[in-house]
Scaffold this active site. Sequence first.
Site, PDB file in Angstrom:
ATOM      1  N   VAL A  66      52.575 -19.509   6.472  1.00 17.90           N
ATOM      2  CA  VAL A  66      52.201 -19.644   7.882  1.00 17.90           C
ATOM      3  C   VAL A  66      51.320 -18.455   8.237  1.00 17.90           C
ATOM      4  CG1 VAL A  66      54.209 -20.990   8.610  1.00 17.90           C
ATOM      5  CG2 VAL A  66      54.334 -18.510   8.643  1.00 17.90           C
ATOM      6  N   SER A  67      50.585 -18.588   9.330  1.00 18.12           N
ATOM      7  CA  SER A  67      49.595 -17.572   9.679  1.00 18.12           C
ATOM      8  C   SER A  67      50.173 -16.348  10.376  1.00 18.12           C
ATOM      9  CB  SER A  67      48.513 -18.188  10.564  1.00 18.12           C
ATOM     10  OG  SER A  67      47.851 -19.206   9.860  1.00 18.12           O
TER      11      SER A  67
END
Length: 138
Positions: A66-67
Amino acid sequence: MHYRPHEFAKIAGVTVRTLQRWDISGKLIADRTLGNHRVYSQKHINQLKGLLSDDIKRSVVVYCRVSSEAQRPDLENQVKAMDTFCNASGLKIDQVIKEVGGGMNFKRKKFLNLLFRMLSGQVSMIIVAHKDRLCRFA
């Protein structure tokens, strides 16, 4: 069907010189023509598959990313979804890699480690939830 050394080297993913060394050492002995040229056949491909699988224990890796830290709950959801997918597909997972970092950042430590392991032949398959989970480009 018979393969010439340069054709077989492409199939095997090695150089012609490596094939020559394998022939000399007895690891993969080529058939010979009347002119004493090396040729390879389907039996050599099958033998090669056995050589490669015996040499290295290749693993199946699930990669989840995930970012940002705010998306960490989504990371756990990705892991659960990939576990469900692999179980339904009959794949045995050897390792799950979870990482927080941008998809355009190519200096992620776990990502780079995974790439090096894959290039060295230690990883047979990388499973991701979406194609952009590994990286945005390339």
